[in-house]
Design an enzyme around this catalytic site. Structure first.
Site, PDB file in Angstrom:
ATOM      1  N   ASN A  62      -1.078  -0.458   7.316  1.00  0.00           N
ATOM      2  CA  ASN A  62      -0.462  -1.742   7.675  1.00  0.00           C
ATOM      3  C   ASN A  62       0.381  -2.333   6.548  1.00  0.00           C
ATOM      4  O   ASN A  62       0.533  -3.543   6.447  1.00  0.00           O
ATOM      5  CB  ASN A  62      -1.530  -2.725   8.184  1.00  0.00           C
ATOM      6  CG  ASN A  62      -2.640  -2.933   7.192  1.00  0.00           C
ATOM      7  OD1 ASN A  62      -2.593  -2.413   6.097  1.00  0.00           O
ATOM      8  ND2 ASN A  62      -3.638  -3.715   7.575  1.00  0.00           N
ATOM      9  N   ARG A 119       3.844  -6.614   9.101  1.00  0.00           N
ATOM     10  CA  ARG A 119       3.104  -5.535   9.778  1.00  0.00           C
ATOM     11  C   ARG A 119       3.650  -5.254  11.170  1.00  0.00           C
ATOM     12  O   ARG A 119       3.730  -4.097  11.606  1.00  0.00           O
ATOM     13  CB  ARG A 119       1.618  -5.888   9.842  1.00  0.00           C
ATOM     14  CG  ARG A 119       0.932  -5.790   8.479  1.00  0.00           C
ATOM     15  CD  ARG A 119      -0.416  -6.426   8.496  1.00  0.00           C
ATOM     16  NE  ARG A 119      -1.175  -6.209   7.267  1.00  0.00           N
ATOM     17  CZ  ARG A 119      -2.262  -6.904   6.945  1.00  0.00           C
ATOM     18  NH1 ARG A 119      -2.711  -7.859   7.741  1.00  0.00           N
ATOM     19  NH2 ARG A 119      -2.894  -6.656   5.818  1.00  0.00           N
ATOM     20  N   THR A 127      -4.014  -7.901  11.078  1.00  0.00           N
ATOM     21  CA  THR A 127      -4.408  -6.647  10.411  1.00  0.00           C
ATOM     22  C   THR A 127      -3.913  -5.409  11.159  1.00  0.00           C
ATOM     23  O   THR A 127      -3.399  -4.478  10.556  1.00  0.00           O
ATOM     24  CB  THR A 127      -5.958  -6.567  10.306  1.00  0.00           C
ATOM     25  OG1 THR A 127      -6.428  -7.756   9.680  1.00  0.00           O
ATOM     26  CG2 THR A 127      -6.392  -5.369   9.500  1.00  0.00           C
ATOM     27  N   HIS A 166      -1.578  -5.512   1.755  1.00  0.00           N
ATOM     28  CA  HIS A 166      -2.848  -6.226   1.685  1.00  0.00           C
ATOM     29  C   HIS A 166      -2.543  -7.614   1.144  1.00  0.00           C
ATOM     30  O   HIS A 166      -1.687  -7.756   0.272  1.00  0.00           O
ATOM     31  CB  HIS A 166      -3.810  -5.512   0.723  1.00  0.00           C
ATOM     32  CG  HIS A 166      -4.916  -6.414   0.280  1.00  0.00           C
ATOM     33  ND1 HIS A 166      -6.053  -6.616   1.027  1.00  0.00           N
ATOM     34  CD2 HIS A 166      -5.031  -7.226  -0.804  1.00  0.00           C
ATOM     35  CE1 HIS A 166      -6.819  -7.492   0.411  1.00  0.00           C
ATOM     36  NE2 HIS A 166      -6.229  -7.881  -0.708  1.00  0.00           N
ATOM     37  N   ARG A 198      -0.378 -14.721   4.346  1.00  0.00           N
ATOM     38  CA  ARG A 198      -1.023 -14.057   5.489  1.00  0.00           C
ATOM     39  C   ARG A 198      -0.227 -14.265   6.786  1.00  0.00           C
ATOM     40  O   ARG A 198      -0.186 -13.388   7.650  1.00  0.00           O
ATOM     41  CB  ARG A 198      -2.477 -14.517   5.631  1.00  0.00           C
ATOM     42  CG  ARG A 198      -3.324 -13.906   4.514  1.00  0.00           C
ATOM     43  CD  ARG A 198      -4.750 -14.319   4.588  1.00  0.00           C
ATOM     44  NE  ARG A 198      -5.512 -13.652   5.634  1.00  0.00           N
ATOM     45  CZ  ARG A 198      -6.013 -12.425   5.540  1.00  0.00           C
ATOM     46  NH1 ARG A 198      -5.808 -11.680   4.472  1.00  0.00           N
ATOM     47  NH2 ARG A 198      -6.719 -11.917   6.528  1.00  0.00           N
ATOM     48  N   LYS A 254       0.840  -1.195   0.000  1.00  0.00           N
ATOM     49  CA  LYS A 254       0.000   0.000   0.000  1.00  0.00           C
ATOM     50  C   LYS A 254       0.886   1.261   0.000  1.00  0.00           C
ATOM     51  O   LYS A 254       2.108   1.164   0.220  1.00  0.00           O
ATOM     52  CB  LYS A 254      -0.907  -0.028   1.240  1.00  0.00           C
ATOM     53  CG  LYS A 254      -1.852  -1.242   1.287  1.00  0.00           C
ATOM     54  CD  LYS A 254      -2.789  -1.126   2.501  1.00  0.00           C
ATOM     55  CE  LYS A 254      -3.483  -2.413   2.838  1.00  0.00           C
ATOM     56  NZ  LYS A 254      -4.387  -2.284   4.002  1.00  0.00           N
TER      57      LYS A 254
HETATM   58  P1  AMP Z   1      -7.673  -5.776   3.914  1.00  0.00           P
HETATM   59  O1  AMP Z   1      -6.444  -5.034   3.472  1.00  0.00           O
HETATM   60  O2  AMP Z   1      -8.461  -6.462   2.883  1.00  0.00           O
HETATM   61  O3  AMP Z   1      -7.465  -6.560   5.181  1.00  0.00           O
HETATM   62  O4  AMP Z   1      -8.723  -4.607   4.221  1.00  0.00           O
HETATM   63  C1  AMP Z   1      -8.968  -4.218   5.403  1.00  0.00           C
HETATM   64  C2  AMP Z   1      -8.112  -3.009   5.628  1.00  0.00           C
HETATM   65  O5  AMP Z   1      -8.925  -2.010   6.170  1.00  0.00           O
HETATM   66  C3  AMP Z   1      -7.043  -3.261   6.640  1.00  0.00           C
HETATM   67  O6  AMP Z   1      -5.894  -3.789   6.051  1.00  0.00           O
HETATM   68  C4  AMP Z   1      -6.858  -1.904   7.254  1.00  0.00           C
HETATM   69  O7  AMP Z   1      -5.919  -1.123   6.497  1.00  0.00           O
HETATM   70  C5  AMP Z   1      -8.204  -1.245   7.096  1.00  0.00           C
HETATM   71  N1  AMP Z   1      -9.042  -1.248   8.295  1.00  0.00           N
HETATM   72  C6  AMP Z   1      -9.725  -2.283   8.815  1.00  0.00           C
HETATM   73  N2  AMP Z   1     -10.463  -1.915   9.896  1.00  0.00           N
HETATM   74  C7  AMP Z   1     -10.239  -0.584  10.041  1.00  0.00           C
HETATM   75  C8  AMP Z   1     -10.714   0.408  10.973  1.00  0.00           C
HETATM   76  N3  AMP Z   1     -11.542   0.124  11.959  1.00  0.00           N
HETATM   77  N4  AMP Z   1     -10.284   1.661  10.813  1.00  0.00           N
HETATM   78  C9  AMP Z   1      -9.468   1.986   9.809  1.00  0.00           C
HETATM   79  N5  AMP Z   1      -8.987   1.116   8.894  1.00  0.00           N
HETATM   80  C10 AMP Z   1      -9.357  -0.163   9.015  1.00  0.00           C
END
Ligand code: AMP
Length: 187
Positions: A151, A131, A120, A154, A114, A10
């Site tokens: 983070n 991460r 996450t 993805h 993962r 990212k």
């Molecule tokens: P993914 O990358 O598919 O896991 O998409 C989820 C992404 O959303 C995470 O990697 C985080 O960067 C972001 N994320 C998830 N929950 C939150 C939250 N409560 N506030 C802000 N960002 C979030």
């Protein structure tokens, strides 16, 4: 089972010059990069990558709620509210910003990637993971600043998601088949 998964570095990972280190972690584990590009995604690609999917909204909501409650904070949002909010943070975060997209192939690539990437929320991720090594960000810090959790990466979370995400970012002809020099020892 040999699988393919989609990984994005990212904008935070690109701006922090972590591209080489992230790719190295996958390569050193024996995973093979079979497609790779640095792009500034359009809104269409970003919206397709983060679809308003009920299961994804529920899992975002559960993880966020748990993290707030673990800190003794109240969390009053519905899954729809959390999903819409976080989706808009994420789409705004990656649109027209530098992102490295790659397809990673190898034995149980989805789960192994993962594992290497970690939890996450970087503040909860094991320090040996990407991460956990490179960030201390958390849900509540991100939410208090109305932005996505930074983070670094993805990674697709299931076989179905991996197939959809690979198609979102790559054409079939951009995926390259070749043999790694160490493949006979790895597999
Ligand atoms: P993914 O990358 O598919 O896991 O998409 C989820 C992404 O959303 C995470 O990697 C985080 O960067 C972001 N994320 C998830 N929950 C939150 C939250 N409560 N506030 C802000 N960002 C979030």
């Amino acid at each position: 089972m040999i699988e393919r998964t989609l990984v994005l570095i990212k904008p935070d990972g690109v701006y922090r010059s972590l591209i080489g280190k992230v790719i190295s972690d996958f390569e050193e584990a024996g995973l093979k990069i079979v497609a790779l590009k640095l792009v500034k995604p359009t809104k269409e690609v970003a919206l397709n990558h983060y679809p308003a999917d009920e299961n994804w909204y529920n899992s975002l909501w559960e993880k966020t709620k748990k993290s707030f409650e673990e800190q003794g904070k109240q969390f009053a949002e519905t899954p729809q509210q959390t999903g819409d909010r976080v989706r808009s943070y994420l789409v705004n975060y990656i649109v027209d910003q530098p992102v490295v997209a790659m397809v990673v192939e190898g034995n149980e690539a989805i789960a192994n990637v993962r594992k290497i990437v970690g939890a996450t929320s970087p503040s909860k991720a094991d320090p040996s993971t990407i991460r956990g090594k490179f960030s201390t960000d958390s849900y509540d810090l991100a939410d208090s600043q109305q932005r996505a959790v930074r983070n670094i990466v993805h990674a697709s979370d299931s076989k179905e998601t991996a197939e959809r995400e690979i198609k979102t970012w790559f054409k079939d002809e951009e995926i390259v088949e070749y043999k790694r020099a160490d493949e006979d020892i790895l597999y």
